[in-house]
Design an enzyme around this catalytic site. Sequence first.
Site, PDB file in Angstrom:
ATOM      1  N   HIS B  56       6.266  -4.223 -44.230  1.00  0.00           N
ATOM      2  CA  HIS B  56       6.890  -3.775 -43.111  1.00  0.00           C
ATOM      3  C   HIS B  56       8.282  -3.335 -43.046  1.00  0.00           C
ATOM      4  O   HIS B  56       8.896  -3.231 -42.105  1.00  0.00           O
ATOM      5  CB  HIS B  56       6.628  -4.697 -41.898  1.00  0.00           C
ATOM      6  CG  HIS B  56       5.220  -5.017 -41.875  1.00  0.00           C
ATOM      7  ND1 HIS B  56       4.286  -4.332 -41.393  1.00  0.00           N
ATOM      8  CD2 HIS B  56       4.489  -6.435 -41.761  1.00  0.00           C
ATOM      9  CE1 HIS B  56       2.940  -5.115 -41.498  1.00  0.00           C
ATOM     10  NE2 HIS B  56       3.369  -6.268 -41.408  1.00  0.00           N
ATOM     11  N   HIS B 219      -0.832  -2.752 -39.916  1.00  0.00           N
ATOM     12  CA  HIS B 219      -1.469  -3.393 -41.313  1.00  0.00           C
ATOM     13  C   HIS B 219      -2.486  -2.508 -41.762  1.00  0.00           C
ATOM     14  O   HIS B 219      -3.408  -3.079 -42.422  1.00  0.00           O
ATOM     15  CB  HIS B 219      -2.118  -4.608 -40.880  1.00  0.00           C
ATOM     16  CG  HIS B 219      -1.058  -5.721 -40.364  1.00  0.00           C
ATOM     17  ND1 HIS B 219      -0.934  -5.843 -39.183  1.00  0.00           N
ATOM     18  CD2 HIS B 219      -0.260  -6.739 -41.240  1.00  0.00           C
ATOM     19  CE1 HIS B 219       0.126  -6.894 -39.094  1.00  0.00           C
ATOM     20  NE2 HIS B 219       0.589  -7.101 -40.260  1.00  0.00           N
TER      21      HIS B 219
END
Lengths: 211, 333
Positions: B56, B219
């Site tokens: 991320h 995700h």
Amino acid sequence: MSETATLSGLNAWVREFAALVDEHKEELTRLDSAIGDGDHGINMERGMAAVLAALDGAETPSSAALLKNVGMTLVSAVGGASGPLYGTFFLRLASACGEVTEVDADTFAKAVRAGLDGIVARGKAESGDKTMYDALAPAADALDEALAGGSSLRAALEAAADAAEAGRDATSPMPARKGRASYLGERSVGHQDPGATSAALLFRAAASVLG
Amino acid sequence: MKKLINEPADVVSEALLGIEAAHPELKIDHASKVIYRGDAPVSGKVALISGGGSGHEPLHGGFVGPGMLDAACAGEMFTSPVPEQMLTATKAVDGGAGVVHIVKNYTGDVMNFEMAAELAAAEAGIDVVSVVTDDDVAVQDSLYTAGRRGVGVTVILEKIVGAAAEQGRPLAEVADIAKLVNANGRSMGMALTSCTVPAAGKPTFELAEDEMEIGIGIHGEPGRRRVPLAPAKEIAEMLVEPILSDLPFTSGDPVIAFVNGMGGTPLIELYLMYNEVARILGGHGVGIARSLVGPYITSLEMAGCSVTLVKATDDLLALWDAPVNTPALRWGV
């Protein structure tokens, strides 16, 4: 056939579980890709490899020491939700089995129940949420029932493994209510839960080497 | 899979070596995979820790430094860090004023941070307050889900709360500000493509050339619905309208508007999207007080974007404007 879970039996159980996870890691990842984030096989394989390395280097003179080592290693090596959940299962199992080298069938069944309670406390899952609980709870019930009916530990574990697999299969039509799969809502229907799938392997491993 | 990597298993640890080489002002614990600000622990200051799965970036390691986080724990790719990492970080950054754990609402993150906070209290007697972000309106907040995901608000929160801690505000007040930012913030994201986790080697899901996924997380997990590709102005409506209907803004409320890139979308498209978002907000009479545009909470190479709106107060805006000096956000210094 032994009516108890010996230290070497528990050790063999953990190793057999590691072997099954390794064998099924691509299936677990494929199932997780459909309704999660596609890493359950990768994470469990990494965790069980760490467990094998930890067991090779450690003195584990009792059931509690062995199972605690497994639990702590899983908590610190797996991450995600599976690490705390499988880790908690083995830590509770360790406390309930105690500092002994041989666990009788009833104590083992109580320990499995304690492990399941630990998973519920940590993950707050209920029956039908489409999680590992849906494989583990029927397995614990079947284990209790078979032992109460006079089965040997091995036969009771066979019944538990069959119940875990039936519970695993029953997760397919459920909409997920916990974990990342729950974000999909109805779109999770028709997919078998990866956590229930690895949990069924845990009992299949027990049925093939314990008792 | 085409990636700038050596071995899939080494991506996280080798990226940490790169962060250390590029940012000598940070301290890296490679064994525990924790990034610290160079002067941690700062005595008397509330310490902020966050962490989560890797993939991320710049979240969270890129937000470590004065005015923002004291430490960030890096998990495996898209996998929560483990309790030992947060425990190590908590002990290392505690400056005697307590520690705030900033946790994105994912089942694994919540469980691992919870275990770490229990251990920190038991082993070291450290006062830990956990704040969970759950701003993603794509997820219904009900008994039938794991609750809303923590996404874009996490970035805004770490900046604002970092400033409050830097000013020396006490633990309870810092934690309250964190909860206020989360309560005032909402996000919604979309994907044009999936992403590939290096160890998996292939995309997490498939999207056809003419499809997009609305309501994605960070995700590579699929979203709420798959729809035909549409022009940016229609995509902006699909993202902003659910936010506005979920968090009623009164006309004239100042907001912080954040258009985030998911990792594979160029900045020129993000600015184009920002224009559409600003147009829609203008139509609703919502005034943009501050903006942030860029890839700050990503999902590897996923193409797409998310929109985050945070209703601000004068105090929150002053904290937003306060100096920050981190690899990914730096102003006023």
